[in-house]
Design a protein around this motif. Structure first.
Motif, PDB file in Angstrom:
ATOM      1  N   SER A 186       2.019  -4.820   9.117  1.00  0.00           N
ATOM      2  CA  SER A 186       0.933  -4.770   8.272  1.00  0.00           C
ATOM      3  C   SER A 186       0.262  -3.434   8.017  1.00  0.00           C
ATOM      4  CB  SER A 186      -0.284  -5.491   8.713  1.00  0.00           C
ATOM      5  OG  SER A 186      -0.525  -5.080   9.918  1.00  0.00           O
ATOM      6  N   GLY A 187      -0.582  -3.127   7.016  1.00  0.00           N
ATOM      7  CA  GLY A 187      -1.271  -1.723   6.788  1.00  0.00           C
ATOM      8  C   GLY A 187      -1.161  -1.316   5.305  1.00  0.00           C
ATOM      9  N   GLU A 188      -2.332  -0.464   4.870  1.00  0.00           N
ATOM     10  CA  GLU A 188      -2.058  -0.077   3.762  1.00  0.00           C
ATOM     11  C   GLU A 188      -2.171   1.412   3.481  1.00  0.00           C
ATOM     12  OE1 GLU A 188      -5.434  -1.884   1.464  1.00  0.00           O
ATOM     13  OE2 GLU A 188      -4.403  -4.089   1.479  1.00  0.00           O
ATOM     14  N   ILE A 238      10.332  -6.663   8.259  1.00  0.00           N
ATOM     15  CA  ILE A 238       8.759  -6.998   8.139  1.00  0.00           C
ATOM     16  C   ILE A 238       8.734  -7.891   8.798  1.00  0.00           C
ATOM     17  CG2 ILE A 238       7.460  -8.030   6.225  1.00  0.00           C
ATOM     18  CD1 ILE A 238       8.852  -6.715   3.710  1.00  0.00           C
ATOM     19  N   TYR A 239       7.648  -7.885   9.594  1.00  0.00           N
ATOM     20  CA  TYR A 239       6.890  -9.185  10.486  1.00  0.00           C
ATOM     21  C   TYR A 239       6.294 -10.016   9.287  1.00  0.00           C
ATOM     22  CZ  TYR A 239       8.381  -7.100  14.830  1.00  0.00           C
ATOM     23  OH  TYR A 239       9.183  -6.237  15.925  1.00  0.00           O
ATOM     24  N   ASP A 240       6.535 -11.275   9.496  1.00  0.00           N
ATOM     25  CA  ASP A 240       5.906 -12.339   8.436  1.00  0.00           C
ATOM     26  C   ASP A 240       5.069 -13.383   9.202  1.00  0.00           C
ATOM     27  OD1 ASP A 240       5.373 -13.656   6.336  1.00  0.00           O
ATOM     28  OD2 ASP A 240       7.230 -14.876   6.418  1.00  0.00           O
ATOM     29  N   TYR A 241       3.904 -13.108   8.749  1.00  0.00           N
ATOM     30  CA  TYR A 241       2.827 -14.005   9.302  1.00  0.00           C
ATOM     31  C   TYR A 241       1.646 -14.142   8.688  1.00  0.00           C
ATOM     32  CZ  TYR A 241       0.714  -9.798  11.208  1.00  0.00           C
ATOM     33  OH  TYR A 241      -0.015  -8.563  11.182  1.00  0.00           O
ATOM     34  N   GLY A 242       0.566 -15.042   8.908  1.00  0.00           N
ATOM     35  CA  GLY A 242      -0.516 -15.051   8.553  1.00  0.00           C
ATOM     36  C   GLY A 242      -0.467 -15.365   6.952  1.00  0.00           C
ATOM     37  N   ASP A 243      -1.697 -14.744   6.260  1.00  0.00           N
ATOM     38  CA  ASP A 243      -2.089 -15.176   4.674  1.00  0.00           C
ATOM     39  C   ASP A 243      -1.635 -14.188   3.755  1.00  0.00           C
ATOM     40  OD1 ASP A 243      -3.593 -17.409   5.815  1.00  0.00           O
ATOM     41  OD2 ASP A 243      -5.466 -16.330   5.919  1.00  0.00           O
ATOM     42  N   GLN A 244      -0.903 -13.095   4.451  1.00  0.00           N
ATOM     43  CA  GLN A 244      -0.315 -12.127   3.117  1.00  0.00           C
ATOM     44  C   GLN A 244       1.132 -12.581   3.196  1.00  0.00           C
ATOM     45  OE1 GLN A 244      -0.416  -7.998   4.333  1.00  0.00           O
ATOM     46  NE2 GLN A 244       0.134  -7.321   2.354  1.00  0.00           N
ATOM     47  N   LEU A 246       4.933 -12.467   2.133  1.00  0.00           N
ATOM     48  CA  LEU A 246       6.054 -11.664   2.681  1.00  0.00           C
ATOM     49  C   LEU A 246       6.267 -10.841   1.181  1.00  0.00           C
ATOM     50  CD1 LEU A 246       8.361 -10.640   4.338  1.00  0.00           C
ATOM     51  CD2 LEU A 246       9.571 -12.615   3.338  1.00  0.00           C
ATOM     52  N   GLU A 247       6.331 -11.456   0.140  1.00  0.00           N
ATOM     53  CA  GLU A 247       6.597 -10.683  -0.958  1.00  0.00           C
ATOM     54  C   GLU A 247       5.750  -9.748  -1.434  1.00  0.00           C
ATOM     55  OE1 GLU A 247       9.011  -9.475  -4.307  1.00  0.00           O
ATOM     56  OE2 GLU A 247       9.600 -10.702  -2.308  1.00  0.00           O
ATOM     57  N   ASN A 248       4.371  -9.768  -1.107  1.00  0.00           N
ATOM     58  CA  ASN A 248       3.543  -8.887  -1.129  1.00  0.00           C
ATOM     59  C   ASN A 248       3.527  -7.612  -0.212  1.00  0.00           C
ATOM     60  OD1 ASN A 248       2.181 -10.734  -2.765  1.00  0.00           O
ATOM     61  ND2 ASN A 248       0.211 -10.694  -2.008  1.00  0.00           N
ATOM     62  N   LYS A 249       4.104  -7.879   0.872  1.00  0.00           N
ATOM     63  CA  LYS A 249       4.378  -6.700   1.919  1.00  0.00           C
ATOM     64  C   LYS A 249       5.488  -6.009   1.161  1.00  0.00           C
ATOM     65  CE  LYS A 249       2.730  -8.535   6.137  1.00  0.00           C
ATOM     66  NZ  LYS A 249       3.143  -8.868   7.437  1.00  0.00           N
ATOM     67  N   ARG A 250       6.580  -6.560   0.607  1.00  0.00           N
ATOM     68  CA  ARG A 250       7.840  -5.911   0.436  1.00  0.00           C
ATOM     69  C   ARG A 250       7.285  -5.040  -1.150  1.00  0.00           C
ATOM     70  NH1 ARG A 250      11.631  -7.050  -3.506  1.00  0.00           N
ATOM     71  NH2 ARG A 250      13.767  -6.516  -3.168  1.00  0.00           N
ATOM     72  N   LYS A 251       6.444  -5.427  -1.887  1.00  0.00           N
ATOM     73  CA  LYS A 251       6.370  -4.915  -3.188  1.00  0.00           C
ATOM     74  C   LYS A 251       5.371  -3.651  -2.505  1.00  0.00           C
ATOM     75  CE  LYS A 251       6.479  -8.765  -6.442  1.00  0.00           C
ATOM     76  NZ  LYS A 251       5.481  -9.633  -7.473  1.00  0.00           N
ATOM     77  N   SER A 252       4.264  -3.749  -1.701  1.00  0.00           N
ATOM     78  CA  SER A 252       3.756  -2.558  -1.311  1.00  0.00           C
ATOM     79  C   SER A 252       4.612  -1.346  -0.912  1.00  0.00           C
ATOM     80  CB  SER A 252       2.638  -3.131  -0.533  1.00  0.00           C
ATOM     81  OG  SER A 252       3.069  -3.215   0.759  1.00  0.00           O
ATOM     82  N   LEU A 253       5.352  -1.882  -0.196  1.00  0.00           N
ATOM     83  CA  LEU A 253       6.215  -0.768   0.432  1.00  0.00           C
ATOM     84  C   LEU A 253       7.194  -0.271  -0.630  1.00  0.00           C
ATOM     85  CD1 LEU A 253       7.394  -2.744   3.590  1.00  0.00           C
ATOM     86  CD2 LEU A 253       6.106  -0.563   3.584  1.00  0.00           C
ATOM     87  N   LEU A 254       7.693  -1.021  -1.476  1.00  0.00           N
ATOM     88  CA  LEU A 254       8.461  -0.539  -2.814  1.00  0.00           C
ATOM     89  C   LEU A 254       7.684   0.419  -3.752  1.00  0.00           C
ATOM     90  CD1 LEU A 254      10.596  -3.561  -3.686  1.00  0.00           C
ATOM     91  CD2 LEU A 254      11.284  -1.302  -2.917  1.00  0.00           C
ATOM     92  N   ALA A 255       6.317   0.200  -3.890  1.00  0.00           N
ATOM     93  CA  ALA A 255       5.530   0.801  -4.717  1.00  0.00           C
ATOM     94  C   ALA A 255       4.749   2.084  -3.922  1.00  0.00           C
ATOM     95  CB  ALA A 255       4.440   0.081  -5.235  1.00  0.00           C
ATOM     96  N   ASN A 256       5.208   2.331  -2.639  1.00  0.00           N
ATOM     97  CA  ASN A 256       4.178   3.525  -1.898  1.00  0.00           C
ATOM     98  C   ASN A 256       5.069   4.770  -2.044  1.00  0.00           C
ATOM     99  OD1 ASN A 256       3.306   5.105   0.028  1.00  0.00           O
ATOM    100  ND2 ASN A 256       2.755   3.567   1.218  1.00  0.00           N
TER     101      ASN A 256
END
Length: 301
Positions: A186-188, A238-244, A246-256
């Motif tokens: 996780s993390g921004e 990607i560790y997948d869990y909780g309310d976030q 999975l696709e949001n995590k992937r998109k945030s990484l691709l956009a970083n």
């Protein structure tokens, strides 16, 4: 609740176990167990000990299908950690926690307070490591729980099954070049990642990878995205869990922008593991198999 297993012999009792600095002598197998955290719950089910359970709490994911019937027969005390009142109302004689947070003293669940009330406790040994956590510690956890409950034979059968899965993976990936892996939990502004001290690092190695932050001397830690870029991982797990999602995590990484030249981003090479599979428990071998198939699909074709 009934005893841990009708066929269990008490001939091996008393049993003395030292766990994370707490030494306990068991005169008989615990009979009213409360498990806190999913991986401890599934270890109990894997050893056929659901009839010894008076309650459970705190799932990260869906329970494994093979344990669903057992899970449905056990009272769920809370979605996350139960209050002190709810825990004590279950009248446990043993509380099995997966993380240090399970035994939060401020919440009245501290191990000393439980012991004062005549309740024994056990913390998953990934919560108090004496060095890097490996499959040896996974086996020790299963073996120790088997000993406490008088079902060492079941524990040894489970260990043999786990070893069989890992041997199969080893045969499949023999000779492959290790993939450079970065774990994104996780993390921004920074990335929370797996370091070299937890079972996650061992899983990457057994799956034919190298953890690019294996030199981080703890199970998890924060690193900058610039550090990630410098280490140029081939694959991001990607560790997948909780309310976030999975696709949001992937998109945030691709956009970083800091990661734009990272091979894993340029080639969009992602692997996914549920968080419940990346902590010390019975899911570890199957998770290694899953990760190996994602890192080296050609070896499983």
């Amino acid at each position: 609740m009934g005893p841990s297993a009708a066929s269990s012999s008490t001939a091996d009792f008393p049993v003395t176990v030292t766990n994370c600095g707490v030494t306990t002598t068991y005169q008989r197998p615990p009979q009213r167990v409360v498990t806190l955290n999913q991986h401890t719950t599934e270890i109990m089910f894997a050893l056929g000990l659901e009839k010894s359970m008076a309650g459970t709490a705190y799932l990260d994911d869906k329970i494994l299908p093979e344990y669903q019937a057992a899970y449905q027969a056990v009272p769920v005390l809370a979605k996350e950690y139960p209050s002190q009142e709810s825990l004590l109302a279950a009248e446990p004689d043993f509380v099995y926690g997966g993380f240090k947070s399970a035994f939060d003293e401020k919440e009245g669940r501290g191990r000393t307070a439980l012991a004062a009330g005549g309740i024994n406790s056990y913390l998953n040994i990934e919560g108090c490591p004496t060095g890097p956590v490996t499959m040896a510690e996974v086996e020790l956890e299963v073996r120790t729980i088997g000993k406490i409950f008088g079902v060492s034979d079941r524990a040894e059968r489970r260990i043999a099954t786990m070893r069989g899965v890992l041997d199969g993976v080893k045969d499949k990936i023999d000779g492959v070049a290790p993939a450079k892996v970065f774990v994104f939990d996780s993390g921004e502004k920074t990335a929370f990642t797996a370091g070299g001290a937890g079972i996650g690092n061992e899983m990457i190695t057994l799956a034919g990878g190298t953890n690019v932050f294996g030199d981080l001397g703890k199970s998890f830690g924060d690193v900058s995205f610039e550090q990630v870029a410098e280490r140029a991982p081939d694959v991001i797990v990607i560790y997948d869990y909780g309310d976030q999602p999975l696709e949001n995590k992937r998109k945030s990484l691709l956009a970083n922008p800091a990661l734009k030249d990272v091979p894993a981003i340029k080639n969009q090479r992602f692997a996914v593991l549920p968080l419940s599979s990346t902590v010390l428990g019975v899911r570890v071998p199957s998770a290694v198999d899953s990760l190996a198939r994602q890192l080296h699909p050609e070896s499983f074709a």
